[in-house]
Scaffold this motif. Structure first.
Motif, PDB file in Angstrom:
ATOM      1  N   LEU A   1       0.829  -1.202   0.000  1.00  0.00           N
ATOM      2  CA  LEU A   1       0.000   0.000   0.000  1.00  0.00           C
ATOM      3  C   LEU A   1       0.865   1.255   0.000  1.00  0.00           C
ATOM      4  CD1 LEU A   1      -2.749   1.396   0.171  1.00  0.00           C
ATOM      5  CD2 LEU A   1      -2.714   1.036   2.654  1.00  0.00           C
ATOM      6  N   ALA A   2       2.049   1.127   0.582  1.00  0.00           N
ATOM      7  CA  ALA A   2       2.949   2.291   0.643  1.00  0.00           C
ATOM      8  C   ALA A   2       3.269   2.828  -0.746  1.00  0.00           C
ATOM      9  CB  ALA A   2       4.233   1.917   1.376  1.00  0.00           C
ATOM     10  N   ASP A   3       3.201   1.966  -1.766  1.00  0.00           N
ATOM     11  CA  ASP A   3       3.448   2.435  -3.131  1.00  0.00           C
ATOM     12  C   ASP A   3       2.439   3.501  -3.546  1.00  0.00           C
ATOM     13  OD1 ASP A   3       5.504   0.675  -3.298  1.00  0.00           O
ATOM     14  OD2 ASP A   3       4.579  -0.658  -4.783  1.00  0.00           O
ATOM     15  N   PHE A   4       1.317   3.512  -2.852  1.00  0.00           N
ATOM     16  CA  PHE A   4       0.232   4.413  -3.244  1.00  0.00           C
ATOM     17  C   PHE A   4      -0.026   5.514  -2.218  1.00  0.00           C
ATOM     18  CE2 PHE A   4      -0.403   0.221  -5.039  1.00  0.00           C
ATOM     19  CZ  PHE A   4      -0.558   0.498  -6.392  1.00  0.00           C
TER      20      PHE A   4
ATOM     21  N   ILE B   1       0.846  13.801  -2.662  1.00  0.00           N
ATOM     22  CA  ILE B   1      -0.313  14.065  -1.808  1.00  0.00           C
ATOM     23  C   ILE B   1      -1.420  13.122  -2.267  1.00  0.00           C
ATOM     24  CG2 ILE B   1      -2.052  15.768  -1.160  1.00  0.00           C
ATOM     25  CD1 ILE B   1       0.184  17.903  -1.905  1.00  0.00           C
ATOM     26  N   THR B   2      -1.960  12.354  -1.316  1.00  0.00           N
ATOM     27  CA  THR B   2      -2.889  11.290  -1.679  1.00  0.00           C
ATOM     28  C   THR B   2      -4.251  11.518  -1.037  1.00  0.00           C
ATOM     29  OG1 THR B   2      -1.037   9.722  -1.779  1.00  0.00           O
ATOM     30  CG2 THR B   2      -3.259   8.795  -1.627  1.00  0.00           C
ATOM     31  N   LEU B   3      -5.284  11.401  -1.846  1.00  0.00           N
ATOM     32  CA  LEU B   3      -6.654  11.398  -1.327  1.00  0.00           C
ATOM     33  C   LEU B   3      -7.166   9.977  -1.480  1.00  0.00           C
ATOM     34  CD1 LEU B   3      -8.915  13.214  -0.160  1.00  0.00           C
ATOM     35  CD2 LEU B   3      -9.764  13.463  -2.502  1.00  0.00           C
ATOM     36  N   LEU B   4      -7.407   9.316  -0.346  1.00  0.00           N
ATOM     37  CA  LEU B   4      -7.711   7.882  -0.349  1.00  0.00           C
ATOM     38  C   LEU B   4      -9.077   7.633   0.259  1.00  0.00           C
ATOM     39  CD1 LEU B   4      -5.304   5.023   0.688  1.00  0.00           C
ATOM     40  CD2 LEU B   4      -7.539   5.193   1.817  1.00  0.00           C
TER      41      LEU B   4
END
Lengths: 446, 267
Positions: free
Chosen positions: B87-90, B95-98
């Motif tokens: 998951l760290a790849d993503f 900046i990530t909106l998950l």
């Protein structure tokens, strides 16, 4: 009627000396007074009432405990204690709040500043203590964790005091739902928009549609842990009570405005009607209802809108409970043991339309979301409760038909050696399961 | 085996049933959300029926700090091509909106609402070349039994294809693989039961979107009442300004010729 530590006459005399000081009155919350921005608000019949209870030496194990009472009339154990969890010792157990997912219930103690986290999601009939947080004073220098208000994924904690001088200057702390400390915010002590903050804290509540957080103010540890009789004779100490409310920018967590609200403004309730944008509070010392509202120009104001009972008779408003539609408000007054109902159809002019003595001392009041059931407990603070026969300790449940409170059941916390009954929260029985490999979600056939 | 019990109010159950009866709502909600987000967003979003409405002017990007809420969980998930990926790849480097979702969700204020809102945000971010290269979206299914990589590819078509920036769709090989990730994020997932006590098709969950900084720290969590597009865009820009400040600091303190490390922070 006598208090435990001081006669009512002396108490009245003391109040007469006060102008803007405050009588400390603990208290708060109910289903409509949770952060509404969480999952699983119970809008039907609640199954359990959890009572955060102060331990009393010589009563059972003497420990603070979470007492679970069956509140469903269809249950065989209706009105009975079905479970207790002792947390060890007694440290002025006070208030509680659910996490946003309602799986956990956080409960604080005002003396040692510990926060206890109970799992109420797995089996609400048998809450389980899963974590104890002891780091608030070390992390923040604050003390007396009071209000626990759910934000997405975290808990906003309003405090009463500090670990430096035991006074009322304090702040807010944020923890994530795992119990990890996130951040702290000091209550303002300087002028904000021309009004000086006193730095005191008590309750907090949010209106996310307006991006505002509202806080109120009470007193510090030195006062709320003190024998009431000695406290009221101490003129200097009696000056150390909150007289302000603060409006914050929620996103930025910065104070935007300080309101002068004399007399210890305590519980804060935003109207839950989506079209309303106002909050109401009660001042303990001055026995008033105050409205905080935004005007057409966007400016916020705090306004004295009603008197609760006869202030000269020292009713001491403590907890309040707002209806889900914002049209009515329950107010408990501790000294005369009276439960009052105010019509809030016009929040600018609340009108008391009903009153009933529900105990010799009453503090917390919680109503169900549908407004049909009202629960009341008895304890204010360990050293402030009345003495002798007046020191009733109970949970009393009532039905409300819009005209009359009718007794439903009662748990005598003294007779059952449970302790001093304080804050209440509701849960409902588990009706589903979490997703796992053994409980697959049915296929719809793609 | 993860098996938690849950409770729901009568009102909520009825609302969920109403939601499921509203077939074909996704298209309408998506369109509405796009309209919602593509117009002037400075002061007041018109909103959807029952959806939260912003009645304030949000603070400008960079004028406030976002809390460091928690470290982003790790785990091994499946990408849309079926490859096992950390998951760290993503959740690192951008900046990530998950968010979590399931493809069959029809609750108008659930997954379709989030997808619509993210689609509108995608378009606004895509119009900003700097943001477009430094922001990604991640959608993780919590229905791995049905949301296979193949199904995700089909679902994602039209959402991520041609997007000006990265939008990843992930699933898991089993609930056992996914459960620790859900728990670490604090994302509850509950299966509604029918009148016979059998699992129904609906998955109840609290809609949450997690904003994660390039170092993998969750900096904001949006539930339904806090899902305000302009606020979210300002938060993303705030994190971008923070990262740019860090990059400038790194560049100033890094000897010429050596490579600059990625942004750090969080815990």
């Amino acid at each position: 009627m006598t208090t435990r530590h001081v006669s009512i006459r002396g108490f009245l005399a003391w109040l007469g000396l006060l102008t803007a000081a405050a009588i400390p009155i603990g208290a708060l919350a109910d289903e409509t007074c949770n952060s509404p921005y969480m999952t699983g608000l119970i809008k039907g019949q609640e199954d359990y009432v959890h009572v955060w209870t102060l331990g009393v030496e010589g009563w059972g194990d003497g420990s603070d405990k979470l007492v679970t009472v069956d509140a469903n009339p269809r249950s065989k154990t209706y009105g009975k204690v079905v479970h207790t969890v002792s947390v060890g010792g007694h440290g002025e157990a006070h208030h509680m709040g659910f996490t946003d997912d309602r799986r956990y219930l956080w409960a604080g103690r005002l003396d040692d500043s510990k926060i206890f986290v109970f799992d109420v999601g797995t089996d609400p009939s048998k809450p389980k203590l899963v974590k104890t947080l002891s780091d608030l004073p070390v992390r923040t220098g604050m003390a007396g964790p009071h209000t626990f208000y759910a934000l997405p994924g975290r808990m906003l904690v309003g405090n009463l005091s500090n670990n430096r001088d035991g006074g009322g200057v304090t702040g807010l702390a944020v923890y994530n739902n795992k119990g990890g400390f996130v951040h702290e915010y000091a209550m303002p002590t300087g002028a904000v928009n021309g009004v000086r903050g006193d730095g005191y804290g008590y309750d907090l509540a949010i209106d996310p549609r307006k991006n505002v957080l509202l806080t109120s103010s009470f007193t510090g540890r030195d006062n709320y842990l003190r024998d009431l009789g000695a406290l009221i004779k101490d003129e200097a100490a009696m000056k150390h009570f909150g007289n302000t409310m603060v409006l914050w920018d929620l996103k930025a967590m910065q104070p935007r405005q300080v309101f002068s609200v004399p007399g210890a403004p305590l519980e804060i309730r935003w109207s839950l009607n989506p079209n309303d944008h106002w909050a109401i509070t009660a001042t303990a010392l001055t026995s008033k209802l105050w409205l905080v509202r935004q005007d057409a120009s966007g400016a916020w104001h705090a306004k004295d809108v009603a008197t609760i009972g006869d202030p000269a008779k020292v009713p001491l408003p403590v907890d309040i409970s707002i209806r889900a539609d914002g049209k009515g408000l329950w107010v408990n007054t501790f000294m005369d043991g009276t439960t009052r109902y105010f019509d809030l159809s016009n929040p600018e002019a609340p009108r008391q339309t009903y009153a009933k003595q529900t105990g010799r001392q009453v503090n917390m009041i919680s109503q169900s979301w549908d407004g049909k059931r009202v629960y009341i407990t008895s304890s204010l603070l360990e050293h402030w409760d009345k003495a002798g026969a007046d020191n009733e300790q109970f949970l009393r449940a009532f039905n409300w038909d819009g005209k009359e409170l009718t007794a439903a059941f009662e748990v005598d916390f003294a007779k059952e050696k449970l302790g001093r009954a304080h804050h209440m929260k509701f849960t409902s029985r588990a009706v589903g399961v979490a997703a796992d490999d053994a409980t697959p979600i049915p296929s719809v056939g793609y | 085996m993860m098996r938690r019990r849950f409770r729901r109010s009568d009102t909520e159950a009825a609302a969920a049933r109403r939601g499921r009866r509203r077939g074909a709502v996704r298209t309408g909600v998506l369109a509405g959300a796009v309209l919602l987000c593509s117009g002037a967003l400075a002061a007041a979003d018109p909103g959807l029926p029952r959806a939260p409405q912003m009645q304030f002017v949000p603070p400008a990007a960079g004028t406030y700090a976002l809390q460091r809420i928690q470290a982003c969980p790790d785990g091994v998930l499946l990408d849309a091509s079926g490859r096992a990926r950390p998951l760290a790849d993503f959740t690192r480097g951008k900046i990530t909106l998950l968010t979590f979702f399931y493809t069959h969700c029809t609750d108008p204020l659930g997954c379709p609402f989030a997808v619509g809102l993210m689609s509108a945000l995608r378009d606004r971010i895509g119009a900003d070349p700097d943001l477009a290269g430094n922001v990604r979206f991640v959608s993780i299914s919590f229905d791995p039994a049905h949301d296979s990589p193949q199904r995700l590819r089909s679902y994602a078509r039209g959402l991520s294809a041609g997007a000006p920036f990265e939008w990843d769709f992930l699933t898991a090989s089993s609930m056992a693989r996914l459960a620790p990730v859900l728990d670490d994020f604090g994302q509850d997932v509950r299966i509604e039961l029918d009148s016979q006590g059998r699992p129904a098709r609906a998955i109840n969950h609290m809609l949450k979107l997690f904003l994660i900084d390039p170092a993998g720290t969750v900096r904001e969590i949006y539930a339904l009442d806090y899902l305000q597009p302009q606020v979210m865009l300002n938060d993303i820009r705030t994190l971008r300004l923070e990262a740019q400040g860090h990059e400038r600091h790194q560049a100033a303190s890094t000897p010429a010729g050596s490579s600059a490390a990625g942004p750090r922070g969080g815990r």
